[in-house]
Scaffold this active site. Sequence first.
Site, mmCIF file in Angstrom:
data_model
loop_
_atom_site.group_PDB
_atom_site.id
_atom_site.type_symbol
_atom_site.label_atom_id
_atom_site.label_comp_id
_atom_site.label_asym_id
_atom_site.label_seq_id
_atom_site.Cartn_x
_atom_site.Cartn_y
_atom_site.Cartn_z
ATOM 1 C CG ASP A 125 -0.086 9.837 -5.752
ATOM 2 O OD1 ASP A 125 -0.476 9.171 -4.765
ATOM 3 O OD2 ASP A 125 0.990 9.627 -6.325
ATOM 4 C CE1 TYR A 145 8.965 8.096 -7.306
ATOM 5 C CE2 TYR A 145 7.749 7.402 -5.362
ATOM 6 C CZ TYR A 145 8.581 7.097 -6.424
ATOM 7 O OH TYR A 145 9.029 5.802 -6.602
ATOM 8 C CE LYS A 198 4.593 5.959 0.795
ATOM 9 N NZ LYS A 198 4.741 6.853 -0.321
HETATM 10 C C1 LIG Z 1 5.024 6.468 -1.785
HETATM 11 C C2 LIG Z 1 4.311 7.154 -2.873
HETATM 12 C C3 LIG Z 1 4.049 6.524 -4.097
HETATM 13 C C4 LIG Z 1 4.635 5.187 -4.460
HETATM 14 O O1 LIG Z 1 4.210 4.177 -3.628
HETATM 15 P P1 LIG Z 1 5.071 2.816 -3.529
HETATM 16 O O2 LIG Z 1 4.237 1.928 -2.684
HETATM 17 O O3 LIG Z 1 6.377 3.215 -2.917
HETATM 18 O O4 LIG Z 1 5.249 2.312 -4.910
HETATM 19 C C5 LIG Z 1 3.264 7.180 -5.013
HETATM 20 N N1 LIG Z 1 2.762 8.388 -4.769
HETATM 21 C C6 LIG Z 1 3.002 9.037 -3.611
HETATM 22 C C7 LIG Z 1 2.399 10.370 -3.383
HETATM 23 C C8 LIG Z 1 3.803 8.450 -2.639
HETATM 24 O O5 LIG Z 1 4.071 9.121 -1.522
#
Ligand SMILES: *Cc1c(COP(=O)(O)O)cnc(C)c1O
Length: 437
Positions: free
Chosen positions: A241, A146, A274
């Site tokens: 990511d 994601y 995060k």
């Molecule tokens: C949480 C997450 C996102 C999206 O971040 P948001 O702040 O919720 O938009 C993107 N990539 C990864 C791997 C994530 O865990």
Amino acid sequence: MKPNTDRNAELFERAKRLIPGGVNSPVRAFKAVGGTPRFVQRAQGAYFWDANGQRYIDYIGSWGPMILGHGHPAVLEAVQKAALDGFSFGAPTEREVELAEAIIRLVPSVEMLRLVSSGTEAAMSAIRLARGATGRTKFIKFEGCYHGHADALLVKAGSGLATFGNPTSAGVPAEVVKDTLVLEYNHLAQLEEAFALHGKELACLMIEPIAGNMNFVRASVPFMKRCRELCTQYGALLVFDEVMTGFRVALGSAQSVYAKAIPGFEPDMTVMGKVIGGGMPLAAFGGKRAVMEQLAPLGAVYQAGTLSGNPVATACGLATLREISKPGFFDALSGKTRSLVTGLQQAANAAGVAFSGDSEGGMFGFFLLPALPQNYGAVMKTDGARFNTLFHGLLERGVYIAPALYEAGFVSSAHSDDDIAHTVEAAASLFKILQNK
Ligand SMILES: *Cc1c(COP(=O)(O)O)cnc(C)c1O
């Protein structure tokens, strides 16, 4: 049930009339597990209390950011102090420079970065930048990873490697995902084939190095090594990511874990979020100077944000990074997380329940399967009904894990050995129920 005494249910009913599904992010609605979402009233350390005053040990921690637990005194102080100086200026501040310096010091592959407000924004901007910097439009993502909800990323695999993706959300035009190639995670032969077919047209390959949005699945070292080699060979950017794994699995993030196994390993770009906001809306994307300098106002790739680098958020992020940088922090956190997974494994073994678990730093995952799955298809073979029994049983016993089997879990430095022991005990009693099912 007595509806007037269950404040969670009451609030959920009110919310559903005003907010689609009653929630501001879908997974919060408990759709996968059923039942009433808990409305959080307050949180402290490893716990939160719901609207009924019920306490839970929190293994979500806002889906990762709360690595120090809730209400850490040093973070609270930094945030309170920053708030007194102003909420937002739309002009640069010293703390943005300090946060950039702190991140770059900890993640050496990042030479320059841009702060934004959400992981979605960061991943979306990283792809635009990769496309702008390479002059190419196609890119690779992996099924089960994601990267936020930008249009081009809401996509599932097409019918073959020659065809590109199909939208996974209504409202995403097919044209927008026609340049997104979706591959199976950890599938080496498919990766080779995709680069052989499309390598010279690829702007980037985006990957969660340890996937945390299909529970917890590591990219194997040979797979990651090959991703790096093929990107280099074909001139595509390797984009990590690390919104979830960044400063969560190790102080140097997941890339430092792979660099231990693959000498000299580095991604070209990194997407973060995060933990770097410590619970405030803050995210970033960064990488090599030559790439980052393509971004406006220096370069031709446009990107902007009214609240980007927000002064209260940067204070929260900086204080959080300062705490996790203290000697021994990650050793202690990793040990705690490992002891949770080991405890669960032993309890499941004792009950004869199929179980496999894994962790890195303060992030963990487990499956009611005899072995760890390597890709999304295998994750989705997990029995949802058995997971739901475990989920609701834990909830009744004051333990809050993610309300869906395809999510990772998080331990904070505020979790005590007693919290871990209570969790293992609660799970052990549920494994006995699962054994007889
Ligand atoms: C949480 C997450 C996102 C999206 O971040 P948001 O702040 O919720 O938009 C993107 N990539 C990864 C791997 C994530 O865990």
